[in-house]
Design a protein around this motif. Structure first.
Motif, PDB file in Angstrom:
ATOM      1  N   GLY A 119       0.771  -1.377  -0.217  1.00  0.00           N
ATOM      2  CA  GLY A 119      -0.120  -0.037   0.013  1.00  0.00           C
ATOM      3  C   GLY A 119       0.866   1.326  -0.085  1.00  0.00           C
ATOM      4  N   GLY A 120       1.940   1.072   0.035  1.00  0.00           N
ATOM      5  CA  GLY A 120       3.007   2.255   0.044  1.00  0.00           C
ATOM      6  C   GLY A 120       3.406   2.851  -1.296  1.00  0.00           C
ATOM      7  N   ILE A 121       4.157   3.706  -1.201  1.00  0.00           N
ATOM      8  CA  ILE A 121       4.522   4.577  -2.444  1.00  0.00           C
ATOM      9  C   ILE A 121       5.486   3.570  -3.228  1.00  0.00           C
ATOM     10  N   TYR A 122       6.345   2.662  -2.583  1.00  0.00           N
ATOM     11  CA  TYR A 122       7.167   1.905  -3.294  1.00  0.00           C
ATOM     12  C   TYR A 122       6.866   0.544  -3.706  1.00  0.00           C
ATOM     13  N   LYS A 123       5.619   0.068  -2.851  1.00  0.00           N
ATOM     14  CA  LYS A 123       4.958  -1.174  -3.157  1.00  0.00           C
ATOM     15  C   LYS A 123       5.583  -2.612  -2.909  1.00  0.00           C
ATOM     16  N   TYR A 124       6.836  -2.522  -2.781  1.00  0.00           N
ATOM     17  CA  TYR A 124       7.637  -3.861  -2.428  1.00  0.00           C
ATOM     18  C   TYR A 124       8.159  -3.796  -1.093  1.00  0.00           C
ATOM     19  N   PRO A 125       7.927  -4.914  -0.050  1.00  0.00           N
ATOM     20  CA  PRO A 125       8.823  -4.662   1.144  1.00  0.00           C
ATOM     21  C   PRO A 125      10.184  -5.037   1.046  1.00  0.00           C
ATOM     22  N   LEU A 126      10.937  -4.742   1.945  1.00  0.00           N
ATOM     23  CA  LEU A 126      12.347  -4.970   1.938  1.00  0.00           C
ATOM     24  C   LEU A 126      12.898  -6.058   1.483  1.00  0.00           C
ATOM     25  N   ALA A 127      12.201  -7.129   2.023  1.00  0.00           N
ATOM     26  CA  ALA A 127      12.718  -8.838   2.000  1.00  0.00           C
ATOM     27  C   ALA A 127      12.508  -9.062   0.571  1.00  0.00           C
ATOM     28  N   GLU A 128      11.660  -8.576  -0.236  1.00  0.00           N
ATOM     29  CA  GLU A 128      11.438  -8.545  -1.808  1.00  0.00           C
ATOM     30  C   GLU A 128      12.563  -8.080  -2.322  1.00  0.00           C
ATOM     31  N   LEU A 129      12.867  -6.720  -1.912  1.00  0.00           N
ATOM     32  CA  LEU A 129      13.767  -5.788  -2.661  1.00  0.00           C
ATOM     33  C   LEU A 129      15.300  -6.387  -2.463  1.00  0.00           C
ATOM     34  N   THR A 130      15.485  -7.094  -1.387  1.00  0.00           N
ATOM     35  CA  THR A 130      16.885  -7.652  -1.088  1.00  0.00           C
ATOM     36  C   THR A 130      17.087  -9.084  -1.457  1.00  0.00           C
ATOM     37  N   ARG A 131      15.930  -9.658  -2.188  1.00  0.00           N
ATOM     38  CA  ARG A 131      15.957 -10.959  -2.652  1.00  0.00           C
ATOM     39  C   ARG A 131      17.300 -11.520  -3.389  1.00  0.00           C
ATOM     40  N   PRO A 132      17.832 -10.669  -4.397  1.00  0.00           N
ATOM     41  CA  PRO A 132      18.893 -11.024  -4.904  1.00  0.00           C
ATOM     42  C   PRO A 132      20.117 -11.424  -4.100  1.00  0.00           C
ATOM     43  N   PHE A 133      20.331 -10.640  -2.785  1.00  0.00           N
ATOM     44  CA  PHE A 133      21.302 -10.822  -1.885  1.00  0.00           C
ATOM     45  C   PHE A 133      21.214 -12.204  -1.351  1.00  0.00           C
ATOM     46  N   GLU A 134      20.077 -12.470  -0.763  1.00  0.00           N
ATOM     47  CA  GLU A 134      19.423 -13.694  -0.384  1.00  0.00           C
ATOM     48  C   GLU A 134      19.848 -14.850  -1.054  1.00  0.00           C
ATOM     49  N   LEU A 135      19.357 -14.727  -2.420  1.00  0.00           N
ATOM     50  CA  LEU A 135      19.560 -15.910  -3.402  1.00  0.00           C
ATOM     51  C   LEU A 135      21.089 -15.989  -3.832  1.00  0.00           C
ATOM     52  N   SER A 136      21.825 -14.788  -3.814  1.00  0.00           N
ATOM     53  CA  SER A 136      23.238 -15.160  -4.135  1.00  0.00           C
ATOM     54  C   SER A 136      24.256 -15.733  -2.861  1.00  0.00           C
ATOM     55  N   PHE A 137      23.647 -15.457  -1.841  1.00  0.00           N
ATOM     56  CA  PHE A 137      24.413 -16.024  -0.570  1.00  0.00           C
ATOM     57  C   PHE A 137      23.904 -17.599  -0.472  1.00  0.00           C
ATOM     58  N   GLU A 138      22.614 -17.927  -0.616  1.00  0.00           N
ATOM     59  CA  GLU A 138      22.277 -19.018  -0.684  1.00  0.00           C
ATOM     60  C   GLU A 138      22.855 -19.962  -1.875  1.00  0.00           C
ATOM     61  N   TYR A 139      23.310 -19.399  -2.841  1.00  0.00           N
ATOM     62  CA  TYR A 139      23.985 -20.181  -3.992  1.00  0.00           C
ATOM     63  C   TYR A 139      25.129 -20.558  -3.886  1.00  0.00           C
ATOM     64  N   VAL A 140      25.750 -19.628  -2.740  1.00  0.00           N
ATOM     65  CA  VAL A 140      27.397 -20.237  -2.376  1.00  0.00           C
ATOM     66  C   VAL A 140      27.209 -20.935  -0.954  1.00  0.00           C
ATOM     67  N   LYS A 141      25.890 -21.531  -0.610  1.00  0.00           N
ATOM     68  CA  LYS A 141      25.835 -22.353   0.326  1.00  0.00           C
ATOM     69  C   LYS A 141      25.689 -21.540   1.840  1.00  0.00           C
ATOM     70  N   ALA A 142      25.786 -20.426   1.728  1.00  0.00           N
ATOM     71  CA  ALA A 142      26.020 -19.766   3.207  1.00  0.00           C
ATOM     72  C   ALA A 142      24.454 -19.978   3.755  1.00  0.00           C
ATOM     73  N   ASP A 143      24.352 -19.571   4.987  1.00  0.00           N
ATOM     74  CA  ASP A 143      23.308 -19.640   5.793  1.00  0.00           C
ATOM     75  C   ASP A 143      22.726 -18.048   6.057  1.00  0.00           C
ATOM     76  N   PHE A 144      22.038 -17.612   5.003  1.00  0.00           N
ATOM     77  CA  PHE A 144      21.511 -16.315   5.054  1.00  0.00           C
ATOM     78  C   PHE A 144      20.391 -16.053   6.101  1.00  0.00           C
ATOM     79  N   ARG A 145      20.661 -15.042   6.924  1.00  0.00           N
ATOM     80  CA  ARG A 145      19.627 -14.734   8.180  1.00  0.00           C
ATOM     81  C   ARG A 145      18.955 -13.672   7.763  1.00  0.00           C
ATOM     82  N   PRO A 146      17.693 -13.306   8.556  1.00  0.00           N
ATOM     83  CA  PRO A 146      17.016 -12.152   8.463  1.00  0.00           C
ATOM     84  C   PRO A 146      17.854 -11.027   8.477  1.00  0.00           C
ATOM     85  N   ILE A 147      17.398  -9.965   7.652  1.00  0.00           N
ATOM     86  CA  ILE A 147      18.183  -8.897   7.659  1.00  0.00           C
ATOM     87  C   ILE A 147      17.849  -7.743   8.990  1.00  0.00           C
TER      88      ILE A 147
END
Length: 176
Positions: A119-147
C-alpha cells in the motif's frame, strides 16, 4: 567468536547512522571486526585473495550499507562480483568456503517501512527488494539470515533515534 562487519559506504564521514554504528562496534574488538571497503580500497581495486582469506576466517559475516536506488552502493556489487568467484565460492572445484556461514545485511534506509509495502509508495517490502542478496548467498551455500533494517533516516535522524539504533543493532548482531 568475532563477527566480521563489511561496511560499504561511499561517504562515511558525512554518515549519521553507519558512522555511529562503526564507532560503537569498534568499542568491542573482541566481538566485532569492522572492515570498511572504501577505506581499504580507496582506488577501487580489490585485493581478491585478501578478501577471500578474510571471509574464510569468520563464521558470521554482516554486510552493512546504506540502501538507495533500491540497491546497495556500487562498490559492494563490485566486491561480490570479484570476490565470490567460480572455483572458490561455488562450482565443481570449489571447497565452498562460505558453506554454513551465517551471513546477513545491516541496512540503513531513508524511507519508512510503511513506504516499502504493497500500500506504500514503493509497493514492495524490503525482503523482496533484497531477494538477490538472499539468492546469491544461498547459491554459495551460506546460511542467509533475516536482515537488520533501520528505516526513516530522512524523517527521524534525531540524536535519540540514532542512539536507539545503535542498541538495536548491537542486540541484533549479538543474537546472530
Amino acid at each position: 567468536m568475532q563477527t566480521l562487519i563489511i561496511v560499504t559506504h561511499p561517504d562515511i564521514k558525512n554518515s549519521l547512522i553507519n558512522k555511529r554504528w562503526i564507532e560503537e562496534l569498534q568499542k568491542f574488538p573482541d566481538q566485532f571486526v569492522v572492515h570498511q571497503l572504501h577505506e581499504a580500497y580507496p582506488d577501487g581495486k580489490i585485493d581478491v585473495l585478501a578478501e577471500q582469506k578474510l571471509i574464510e576466517q569468520y563464521d558470521k559475516i554482516v554486510f552493512q550499507f546504506p540502501y538507495y536506488w533500491f540497491n546497495s552502493p556500487w562498490f559492494l556489487k563490485k566486491w561480490l562480483d570479484e570476490v565470490l568467484l567460480h572455483g572458490w565460492a561455488y562450482g565443481s572445484k570449489s571447497g565452498y568456503p562460505i558453506l554454513g556461514k551465517k551471513i546477513t545485511l545491516a541496512i540503513s534506509l531513508g524511507v519508512t517501512e510503511e513506504e516499502l509495502n504493497p500500500g506504500g509508495i514503493y509497493k514492495y517490502p524490503l525482503a523482496e527488494l533484497t531477494r538477490p542478496f538472499e539468492l546469491s548467498f544461498e547459491y554459495v551455500k551460506a546460511d542467509f539470515r533475516p536482515i537488520f533494517a533501520y528505516y526513516g533516516i530522512e524523517y527521524h535522524a534525531t540524536p535519540d533515534r540514532i542512539e536507539q539504533s545503535v542498541d538495536q543493532y548491537l542486540d541484533f548482531l549479538r543474537a546472530l
